[in-house]
Design a protein around this motif. Sequence first.
Motif, mmCIF file in Angstrom:
data_model
loop_
_atom_site.group_PDB
_atom_site.id
_atom_site.type_symbol
_atom_site.label_atom_id
_atom_site.label_comp_id
_atom_site.label_asym_id
_atom_site.label_seq_id
_atom_site.Cartn_x
_atom_site.Cartn_y
_atom_site.Cartn_z
ATOM 1 N N LEU A 112 13.506 -10.063 12.693
ATOM 2 C CA LEU A 112 12.279 -10.582 13.254
ATOM 3 C C LEU A 112 12.402 -12.134 13.305
ATOM 4 N N PRO A 113 12.916 -13.020 14.292
ATOM 5 C CA PRO A 113 13.091 -14.349 13.977
ATOM 6 C C PRO A 113 11.764 -15.037 13.736
ATOM 7 N N SER A 114 12.022 -16.158 13.035
ATOM 8 C CA SER A 114 10.853 -17.282 12.599
ATOM 9 C C SER A 114 11.214 -18.501 13.146
ATOM 10 N N ARG A 115 10.195 -19.126 13.596
ATOM 11 C CA ARG A 115 10.183 -20.451 14.169
ATOM 12 C C ARG A 115 9.641 -21.194 13.512
ATOM 13 N N ASP A 116 9.970 -22.790 13.778
ATOM 14 C CA ASP A 116 9.367 -23.901 13.113
ATOM 15 C C ASP A 116 8.256 -24.555 13.972
ATOM 16 N N ASP A 117 7.618 -25.586 13.616
ATOM 17 C CA ASP A 117 6.419 -26.151 14.463
ATOM 18 C C ASP A 117 7.159 -26.536 15.785
ATOM 19 N N ASN A 118 8.170 -26.761 15.924
ATOM 20 C CA ASN A 118 8.645 -27.221 17.385
ATOM 21 C C ASN A 118 9.172 -25.828 18.114
ATOM 22 N N GLY A 119 8.981 -24.569 17.636
ATOM 23 C CA GLY A 119 9.575 -23.476 18.490
ATOM 24 C C GLY A 119 10.947 -23.232 18.160
ATOM 25 N N ASP A 120 11.852 -23.994 17.367
ATOM 26 C CA ASP A 120 13.044 -23.760 17.096
ATOM 27 C C ASP A 120 13.250 -22.545 16.251
ATOM 28 N N VAL A 121 14.282 -21.492 16.124
ATOM 29 C CA VAL A 121 14.502 -20.548 15.282
ATOM 30 C C VAL A 121 15.261 -21.265 14.017
ATOM 31 N N ARG A 122 14.472 -20.937 12.973
ATOM 32 C CA ARG A 122 14.896 -21.382 11.607
ATOM 33 C C ARG A 122 15.528 -20.252 10.819
ATOM 34 N N GLY A 123 15.612 -19.204 11.227
ATOM 35 C CA GLY A 123 16.256 -18.023 10.550
ATOM 36 C C GLY A 123 15.557 -16.742 11.026
ATOM 37 N N PHE A 124 15.716 -15.659 10.156
ATOM 38 C CA PHE A 124 14.815 -14.373 10.745
ATOM 39 C C PHE A 124 14.540 -13.485 9.406
ATOM 40 N N VAL A 125 13.463 -12.745 9.240
ATOM 41 C CA VAL A 125 13.245 -11.882 8.429
ATOM 42 C C VAL A 125 13.863 -10.573 8.645
ATOM 43 N N VAL A 126 14.481 -10.189 7.413
ATOM 44 C CA VAL A 126 15.008 -8.751 7.462
ATOM 45 C C VAL A 126 14.373 -7.662 6.919
ATOM 46 N N ALA A 128 19.043 -12.302 17.051
ATOM 47 C CA ALA A 128 17.946 -12.641 16.220
ATOM 48 C C ALA A 128 18.010 -14.213 16.313
ATOM 49 N N LEU A 129 19.154 -14.831 16.094
ATOM 50 C CA LEU A 129 19.187 -16.296 16.180
ATOM 51 C C LEU A 129 18.777 -16.888 17.386
ATOM 52 N N ALA A 130 19.026 -16.221 18.494
ATOM 53 C CA ALA A 130 18.752 -16.764 19.721
ATOM 54 C C ALA A 130 17.289 -16.454 20.080
ATOM 55 N N GLY A 131 16.487 -15.703 19.253
ATOM 56 C CA GLY A 131 14.868 -15.559 19.302
ATOM 57 C C GLY A 131 14.641 -14.151 19.755
ATOM 58 N N GLU A 132 15.322 -13.436 19.661
ATOM 59 C CA GLU A 132 15.009 -11.911 19.892
ATOM 60 C C GLU A 132 15.025 -10.864 18.727
ATOM 61 N N ASP A 133 13.837 -10.025 18.973
ATOM 62 C CA ASP A 133 13.773 -8.946 18.049
ATOM 63 C C ASP A 133 14.642 -8.122 18.127
ATOM 64 N N VAL A 134 15.299 -7.716 17.142
ATOM 65 C CA VAL A 134 16.401 -6.604 17.090
ATOM 66 C C VAL A 134 16.282 -5.487 15.928
ATOM 67 N N THR A 135 16.081 -4.291 16.535
ATOM 68 C CA THR A 135 16.188 -3.102 15.947
ATOM 69 C C THR A 135 17.277 -2.341 15.945
ATOM 70 N N PHE A 136 18.091 -1.987 14.781
ATOM 71 C CA PHE A 136 19.478 -0.953 14.971
ATOM 72 C C PHE A 136 19.505 -0.242 13.695
ATOM 73 N N ILE A 194 12.683 -6.183 2.055
ATOM 74 C CA ILE A 194 12.166 -7.607 2.883
ATOM 75 C C ILE A 194 12.889 -8.974 2.515
ATOM 76 N N GLY A 195 13.449 -9.407 3.146
ATOM 77 C CA GLY A 195 13.947 -10.776 2.989
ATOM 78 C C GLY A 195 13.812 -12.014 4.170
ATOM 79 N N PHE A 196 14.217 -13.033 3.805
ATOM 80 C CA PHE A 196 14.410 -14.062 4.870
ATOM 81 C C PHE A 196 15.718 -14.950 4.842
ATOM 82 N N VAL A 197 16.346 -14.795 6.166
ATOM 83 C CA VAL A 197 17.617 -15.407 6.099
ATOM 84 C C VAL A 197 17.616 -16.754 7.022
ATOM 85 N N ASP A 198 18.146 -17.834 6.639
ATOM 86 C CA ASP A 198 17.858 -18.930 7.444
ATOM 87 C C ASP A 198 18.968 -19.104 8.363
#
Length: 698
Positions: A242-256, A215-223, A164-168
């Motif tokens: 799994l994309p992660s969004r900030d308070d403004n709804g912008d994608v700030r990275g994704f959980v791996v 993922a950076l475009a906001g889509e959940d990806v499984t592969f 489990i990790g987080f990539v910006d």
Amino acid sequence: MAVDAGFWPFERSEMGRLISRHDWSATALGPIEHWPTTLHVLLDTLLEAPLPMCILWGEAGVQLYNDAHAAAIGDHHPSALGMPAMLDADRQVSRDEACLHRHQHLPESGLYGAYPGFDLAISPIREGNRIAGRLLCLRPSKDQALRCSEVEMNLITDALPVLIGFVDKDLRYRYNNRHYEEWFGHPPAWLYGKHLEDVVGKPAVDARTNEIARALAGEDVTFEAFMPHQDGRLRQSLMHYLPSRDDNGDVRGFVVLAQDVTERWEAEQALRELNDTLESRIQERTTALAEVYERLLTEMSSREQAQEALRQAQKMDAVGQLTGGIAHDFNNMLTGIIGGLDLIQRYNQSGRHGETQRFIDAAVTSANRAAALTHRLLAFARRQPLNLKRVDLNELVESMRDLIVRTLGSHIMVDALLQPDLWPANSDENQLESALLNLVINARDAMPKGGSLYMATANVTLQHGEIGELAPGRYVTLSVIDSGCGMTPKVLAAAFEPFFTTKPIGQGTGLGLSMIYGFARQAGGHVQLRSEPGNGTEVILYLPAHHSLETQLADTQPSLNGDLPEQALRGEAVHGEAVLVVEDDPAVRLLVLDVLTMLGYRTLEAAEGNAAVNILQSSERIDLLVSDVGLPGMNGRQLADIAREHRPGLRVLFMTGYAEQAISSGFLDAGMDMISKPFAIDDLATRIRDMLADTPPG
């Protein structure tokens, strides 16, 4: 107004008991019965509160607090109870003002020293127009709560068997659980801030470019993809972005999320390789099987079908183990046969004819053991040839009573509850005897200290779906009931499964009940099993009633043997009867011809069906046709039909070791019988005598 202190405060909490028993006369508050109503009401509320709360009463600030506050102040409790509170100067405010101090970290020696990292709220307690005291409330500060939450989250993520990790959005790691260190060999501190390419390698990143962009475009990806491991191997991983969004709804990275599925993937690959090889072999044999195999490949494309295929592979492994055991037993039996014959030949060459009988006996014993093992295997596979005919179950049970009593021993009582006017059953008498003896032996093993065994018969008429898949109609039941140890539900559920046994190693193959079940189903019947631990077991064998329900078989027909001459009773020819033997195996044909000649029968022979037809069309006398079922070209049953076209009513005795046609019901017509290979000479002679007994001399 003073408070009645007779039963106050209520001792529903630890602090309630301490306050009610404390000596207050020496404190600024004075005896408890003189306390004001305001303090009484406030203290009742405070003692029930779940958060740390403390009353600082009066000018001196006498401390009254609840259980949560007692836990918060640690070693200062219970000495702080009833004592004046000393607040630091930076917390001194006007008594009539409420205030909130955030992020407090008091030294161990100060008040609340055992509770670092909190917010302190101080509120005035009003009694009319005056300030009677102050109320202190403690709660963990937000930062402290976040730190606790982070620790708990790390404990959870480290416990999960996945990476489990987080990539910006710059593809740099900002979080990793401990499994990253186990996988890549680097601690979280080293991984923090590293580019994705520095950790998994450029080839892996290039292979996932499309998934990362999604993922950076906001889509959940499984592969699924390969990922390098510190042991140098490429391992197959199931990946989730799994994309992660900030308070403004912008994608700030994704959980791996990455799970190691290498073992499952390798098993599926091995299964696919096995299937590819199997497909090539099947295509060489038959196009039809190739089509079936293609459908199988399609079905196995899903993970559930692959798992089912793996379970089948485990069953095949069990069959392989059984095959090895059978080969071992057959080799032992063949050693007895081949070795015995070799010694007989050597002894005859040296003139020691009188010493060969023991080797003959040993070879015959080994051969009979091999034949019995073959019949057990055919019964287990439901491929044994059945000679279905009219069987009187009551007569069969009575005829076996002495054998059953000797088998069980004197410590087990035996009784039979046989229904009068029992319908005749349509079954194979020999196989039915074997099944009954098997059930009796199982019952004996379940009663090592003695008990009772009952055998019962009954007529039943079944409706559709009443017992298993049996068709509606008349059936005859044979029940074997013992008072033994019984079975648990788990054992009962697996009792009919092949290879399942509760007996010690070497004392059971796990084929007994499954062979009985196979025989019953092949004969058109069913088996029911009822048992409870400590209450014994009941096995009910359902067999179809014979199509003819007349009961005059034994009582109204005179015995055929009574009028036969002595030669016929010995199986020998009486009127020079002629027998046509059709067998493609030269050794078997020679054996049967020699036996018939020895018994005085005239013999004719043919190696296949067409040659036999020529003889049948001739004027030769033929009283009996003895034919193998599995002949080259036309089979034995087809030959019998042609024979009866030329010679109506001709008696036919079929010989078979195994033939697909011979195991089906309805194979035999009137005047036909079957004998299973290998057979004893006496059995063959008896069967021929019985078939020719009511045939007039030709």
